[in-house]
Motif scaffolding. Sequence first.
Motif, PDB file in Angstrom:
ATOM      1  N   ALA A 270      32.973  -1.000 -19.644  1.00 41.20           N
ATOM      2  CA  ALA A 270      33.629   0.186 -19.116  1.00 41.20           C
ATOM      3  C   ALA A 270      33.662   0.091 -17.603  1.00 41.20           C
ATOM      4  N   ASP A 271      34.796   0.430 -17.030  1.00 41.79           N
ATOM      5  CA  ASP A 271      34.932   0.445 -15.580  1.00 41.79           C
ATOM      6  C   ASP A 271      33.950   1.466 -15.019  1.00 41.79           C
ATOM      7  N   GLU A 272      33.326   1.138 -13.878  1.00 45.81           N
ATOM      8  CA  GLU A 272      32.330   2.039 -13.316  1.00 45.81           C
ATOM      9  C   GLU A 272      32.934   3.352 -12.830  1.00 45.81           C
ATOM     10  N   GLY A 273      34.254   3.419 -12.665  1.00 44.01           N
ATOM     11  CA  GLY A 273      34.910   4.641 -12.224  1.00 44.01           C
ATOM     12  C   GLY A 273      35.282   5.587 -13.351  1.00 44.01           C
ATOM     13  N   VAL A 274      35.058   5.178 -14.610  1.00 41.15           N
ATOM     14  CA  VAL A 274      35.411   6.019 -15.756  1.00 41.15           C
ATOM     15  C   VAL A 274      34.370   7.124 -15.911  1.00 41.15           C
ATOM     16  N   ALA A 275      34.825   8.313 -16.267  1.00 37.64           N
ATOM     17  CA  ALA A 275      33.915   9.440 -16.490  1.00 37.64           C
ATOM     18  C   ALA A 275      32.954   9.115 -17.629  1.00 37.64           C
ATOM     19  N   TYR A 276      31.732   9.564 -17.475  1.00 40.45           N
ATOM     20  CA  TYR A 276      30.680   9.320 -18.446  1.00 40.45           C
ATOM     21  C   TYR A 276      31.078   9.814 -19.843  1.00 40.45           C
ATOM     22  N   GLY A 277      31.758  10.946 -19.907  1.00 41.13           N
ATOM     23  CA  GLY A 277      32.163  11.521 -21.186  1.00 41.13           C
ATOM     24  C   GLY A 277      33.085  10.619 -21.979  1.00 41.13           C
ATOM     25  N   VAL A 278      33.966   9.914 -21.311  1.00 37.61           N
ATOM     26  CA  VAL A 278      34.889   9.001 -22.000  1.00 37.61           C
ATOM     27  C   VAL A 278      34.105   7.863 -22.636  1.00 37.61           C
ATOM     28  N   VAL A 279      33.153   7.308 -21.904  1.00 37.53           N
ATOM     29  CA  VAL A 279      32.338   6.203 -22.433  1.00 37.53           C
ATOM     30  C   VAL A 279      31.507   6.693 -23.620  1.00 37.53           C
TER      31      VAL A 279
ATOM     32  N   ASN B 231      22.780 -10.615 -18.463  1.00 38.12           N
ATOM     33  CA  ASN B 231      23.773 -10.304 -19.493  1.00 38.12           C
ATOM     34  C   ASN B 231      23.397 -10.976 -20.801  1.00 38.12           C
ATOM     35  N   VAL B 232      24.010 -10.523 -21.869  1.00 40.11           N
ATOM     36  CA  VAL B 232      23.819 -11.135 -23.175  1.00 40.11           C
ATOM     37  C   VAL B 232      24.491 -12.500 -23.163  1.00 40.11           C
ATOM     38  N   GLY B 233      23.859 -13.486 -23.785  1.00 46.55           N
ATOM     39  CA  GLY B 233      24.415 -14.831 -23.832  1.00 46.55           C
ATOM     40  C   GLY B 233      25.705 -14.879 -24.613  1.00 46.55           C
ATOM     41  N   PRO B 234      26.494 -15.942 -24.451  1.00 49.68           N
ATOM     42  CA  PRO B 234      27.767 -16.025 -25.158  1.00 49.68           C
ATOM     43  C   PRO B 234      27.560 -16.166 -26.666  1.00 49.68           C
ATOM     44  N   GLU B 235      28.325 -15.419 -27.421  1.00 47.74           N
ATOM     45  CA  GLU B 235      28.333 -15.482 -28.876  1.00 47.74           C
ATOM     46  C   GLU B 235      29.627 -14.857 -29.356  1.00 47.74           C
ATOM     47  N   GLU B 236      29.905 -15.016 -30.619  1.00 47.74           N
ATOM     48  CA  GLU B 236      31.107 -14.387 -31.161  1.00 47.74           C
ATOM     49  C   GLU B 236      30.860 -12.888 -31.231  1.00 47.74           C
ATOM     50  N   ARG B 237      31.736 -12.104 -30.641  1.00 47.05           N
ATOM     51  CA  ARG B 237      31.504 -10.674 -30.566  1.00 47.05           C
ATOM     52  C   ARG B 237      32.825  -9.916 -30.508  1.00 47.05           C
ATOM     53  N   LEU B 238      32.731  -8.634 -30.782  1.00 45.75           N
ATOM     54  CA  LEU B 238      33.868  -7.739 -30.681  1.00 45.75           C
ATOM     55  C   LEU B 238      33.732  -7.000 -29.362  1.00 45.75           C
ATOM     56  N   MET B 239      34.744  -7.070 -28.524  1.00 46.20           N
ATOM     57  CA  MET B 239      34.667  -6.500 -27.184  1.00 46.20           C
ATOM     58  C   MET B 239      35.533  -5.245 -27.088  1.00 46.20           C
ATOM     59  N   LEU B 240      34.907  -4.141 -26.702  1.00 44.58           N
ATOM     60  CA  LEU B 240      35.615  -2.890 -26.420  1.00 44.58           C
ATOM     61  C   LEU B 240      35.686  -2.740 -24.917  1.00 44.58           C
ATOM     62  N   THR B 241      36.854  -2.376 -24.402  1.00 45.05           N
ATOM     63  CA  THR B 241      37.034  -2.210 -22.971  1.00 45.05           C
ATOM     64  C   THR B 241      37.614  -0.836 -22.694  1.00 45.05           C
ATOM     65  N   VAL B 242      37.034  -0.147 -21.696  1.00 47.04           N
ATOM     66  CA  VAL B 242      37.556   1.137 -21.238  1.00 47.04           C
ATOM     67  C   VAL B 242      37.943   0.961 -19.775  1.00 47.04           C
ATOM     68  N   THR B 243      39.232   1.129 -19.475  1.00 47.47           N
ATOM     69  CA  THR B 243      39.714   0.949 -18.107  1.00 47.47           C
ATOM     70  C   THR B 243      39.546   2.238 -17.310  1.00 47.47           C
ATOM     71  N   LYS B 244      39.746   2.129 -16.000  1.00 48.39           N
ATOM     72  CA  LYS B 244      39.597   3.331 -15.171  1.00 48.39           C
ATOM     73  C   LYS B 244      40.678   4.363 -15.465  1.00 48.39           C
ATOM     74  N   GLU B 245      41.758   3.955 -16.142  1.00 45.67           N
ATOM     75  CA  GLU B 245      42.808   4.897 -16.566  1.00 45.67           C
ATOM     76  C   GLU B 245      42.456   5.537 -17.912  1.00 45.67           C
TER      77      GLU B 245
END
Length: 145
Positions: free
Chosen positions: A107-116, A58-72
């Motif tokens: 992104a959750d691994e259960g999310v459709a590729y198109g959403v990501v 994984n990328v090392g810790p740094e100040e970053r903007l995190m986007l999250t896509v849930t399985k919903e």
Amino acid sequence: MVSSGTGSGERPGGSALSEINVTPFVDVVLVLLVIFLVTAPMMLRGIDVKVPKTETKNVGPEERLMLTVTKEKAVYLDDQPITLARLEGILVGLRQRNAKAAVFLRADEGVAYGVVVKVMDAVKKAGIERLGMVTEPIPPVAKGR
């Protein structure tokens, strides 16, 4: 002027208070410290997402903007729900403030590729060139399977 009769500038009831008792203060501070130690891990709870596993680091810790896509299919920007249209506007402002801004996508691994891909497209439309994908490393025992 009426004098108390002591003549040496002492208080009428006795000698002046020269020390402050800090024991009650220390007791209160220690109790607050224990309370904060117990509650701090509960306050740092994020959004539960099961990210895919990879063999690369994984990328090392740094100040970053995190986007999250849930399985919903909900999109979050640093724990705040956001729409794709609004996301693009916020990221444009980020890029204007910092040309080397980086965004990391979980992104959750259960999310459709198109959403990501739609989320990634919004990031690219905003002009952010540095987009990282967050994954979990595969445990060493499971690599051989």
